[in-house]
Design an enzyme around this catalytic site. Structure first.
Site, mmCIF file in Angstrom:
data_model
loop_
_atom_site.group_PDB
_atom_site.id
_atom_site.type_symbol
_atom_site.label_atom_id
_atom_site.label_comp_id
_atom_site.label_asym_id
_atom_site.label_seq_id
_atom_site.Cartn_x
_atom_site.Cartn_y
_atom_site.Cartn_z
ATOM 1 N N LYS A 112 57.999 45.396 84.013
ATOM 2 C CA LYS A 112 56.711 45.291 82.416
ATOM 3 C C LYS A 112 56.848 46.557 82.460
ATOM 4 O O LYS A 112 56.184 47.425 82.703
ATOM 5 C CB LYS A 112 55.001 44.270 83.413
ATOM 6 C CG LYS A 112 54.447 45.246 82.636
ATOM 7 C CD LYS A 112 53.108 44.719 83.039
ATOM 8 C CE LYS A 112 51.987 45.116 82.507
ATOM 9 N NZ LYS A 112 50.350 44.266 82.701
ATOM 10 N N GLY B 231 41.173 45.017 82.452
ATOM 11 C CA GLY B 231 40.057 45.151 82.839
ATOM 12 C C GLY B 231 38.736 44.747 82.015
ATOM 13 O O GLY B 231 37.625 45.097 82.969
ATOM 14 N N GLY C 262 42.891 41.102 79.939
ATOM 15 C CA GLY C 262 41.346 40.984 79.236
ATOM 16 C C GLY C 262 40.755 39.320 79.459
ATOM 17 O O GLY C 262 39.195 39.314 79.199
ATOM 18 N N ASN D 220 44.848 40.329 86.570
ATOM 19 C CA ASN D 220 44.353 41.156 87.993
ATOM 20 C C ASN D 220 42.910 41.547 88.507
ATOM 21 O O ASN D 220 42.544 40.695 89.181
ATOM 22 C CB ASN D 220 45.430 42.868 87.441
ATOM 23 C CG ASN D 220 45.024 43.865 89.195
ATOM 24 O OD1 ASN D 220 46.368 44.281 89.070
ATOM 25 N ND2 ASN D 220 44.444 43.299 89.741
ATOM 26 N N THR D 221 42.135 42.525 87.087
ATOM 27 C CA THR D 221 40.980 41.914 87.717
ATOM 28 C C THR D 221 39.859 41.064 87.777
ATOM 29 O O THR D 221 38.910 40.825 88.526
ATOM 30 C CB THR D 221 40.214 42.996 86.103
ATOM 31 O OG1 THR D 221 40.722 44.240 86.190
ATOM 32 C CG2 THR D 221 39.000 44.197 87.451
#
Lengths: 258, 66
Positions: A101, A162, A189, A210-211
């Site tokens: 990535k 994030g 997002g 992720n977040t």
């Protein structure tokens, strides 16, 4: 009803359309449990210095097995093409994988991608034999340039990394979906399950987050919610939504009223 | 001789190899990549690469990240 096709990235099929990060979890054990609950088959990972003062400290690979889950090394924290290239060459040496990535950031406050540097790095990586999944702005023009450069997946941001603000520009995401022949994956997002569903309903091939999972009060439950959200959005997209109407349209027949 | 390893100054015996340095640091070589003076040092050559005074060595691994 026709069965959905698997997500195909660089020739490899994946049953899950969800890709999750491995940052910000309380522990690698919690991370592994969230991964299990999410059903994801690809995880992003970062490349960092080994801790010399405690080299035996537990490692990500002690909890998540790269033989079972596809590791997608990222270039988070890289602000120039050269830094990103250096990081991914090391990643390839460490893991012996070609799939990476790429993200080249422009600004600390927004972590917005520097598209000029991203495109420059992408061309070099493709020439060196990497399979590049690329984090990019939601600009359809740059998305096309990255696809033409040979990237294997185009990954526009839904909103800032994030931020949890969801898909802020659905029109641009749709334009990118319409023009792109490789998978389009909304990267960054997503804040909650409905955001992931909205992204999938736009016709993207997958979502990377992720977040939204790691910072949920119960990350494992949120991971499961995201699994369902991705499936719901994908199915709704394939089903084709009803047309929007300006006024009510009764669902019960008007004939035979008493 | 003096080396810089992951940004820290380290002492190593003269003409130590990369493999010896990693062993002395207690680093498990699996899924680790090494750069010497900004050039990748392939794992297959660790036992042959003799380090020199002032070498800059980076040793990296995969960690959690988004």
């Amino acid at each position: 009803m026709e069965a959905d096709k698997p997500l195909l990235i660089a020739g490899k099929p994946y049953a899950s359309r969800l890709i999750i990060g491995t940052g910000k979890y309380k522990s690698y054990a919690e991370n592994a449990a969230a991964l299990e609950a999410s059903g994801a088959e690809i995880v992003t990972v970062a490349v960092r210095r080994v801790n010399l003062s405690d080299p035996t400290k537990e490692r990500l690979t002690d909890h998540i097995d790269p033989k079972k889950v596809t590791f997608l090394p990222n270039t988070a924290g890289c602000f120039t093409a050269d830094d990103a290239l250096r990081t991914l060459r090391l990643a390839r040496e460490a893991g012996d994988w070609k799939l990476v990535k790429l993200e080249v950031l422009a600004d600390q406050k927004t972590l917005y991608p520097d598209m000029e540097e991203t495109l420059r790095a992408a061309k070099i990586l493709v020439a060196e034999g990497f399979e590049v999944m690329v984090y990019c702005s939601d600009d359809p023009v740059y998305a096309r340039k990255l696809e033409d450069a040979g990237c294997v997946a185009i990954m526009p941001l839904g909103s800032l990394i994030g931020s949890g603000l969801g898909v802020q520009n659905p029109v641009n995401i749709r334009l990118i979906v319409e023009q792109t022949r490789v998978p389009v994956i909304v990267d960054a997002g997503v804040g909650t399950a409905s955001d992931a569903t909205v992204a999938m309903e736009l016709g993207v091939d997958g979502v990377l987050m992720n977040t939204a999972i790691a910072e949920a009060k119960d990350p494992i439950r949120m991971a499961r919610a995201m699994k369902h959200a991705i499936i719901a959005g994908r199915e709704a997209y394939l089903a084709g939504r009803m047309g929007k109407k300006k006024y009510a349209d009764p669902s019960s027949p008007l004939g035979g009223l008493i | 001789m003096r080396l810089t390893v992951n940004g820290e100054t380290r002492e190593a015996p003269d003409s130590a190899t990369l493999a010896e340095l990693l062993a002395s640091l207690g680093i498990d070589g699996r899924r680790v990549a090494v750069e010497r003076n900004r050039e990748i040092a392939p794992k297959s050559l660790w036992a042959e690469i003799a380090l020199c005074e002032g070498d800059q060595v980076e040793i990296v691994q995969f960690v959690g990240g988004g």
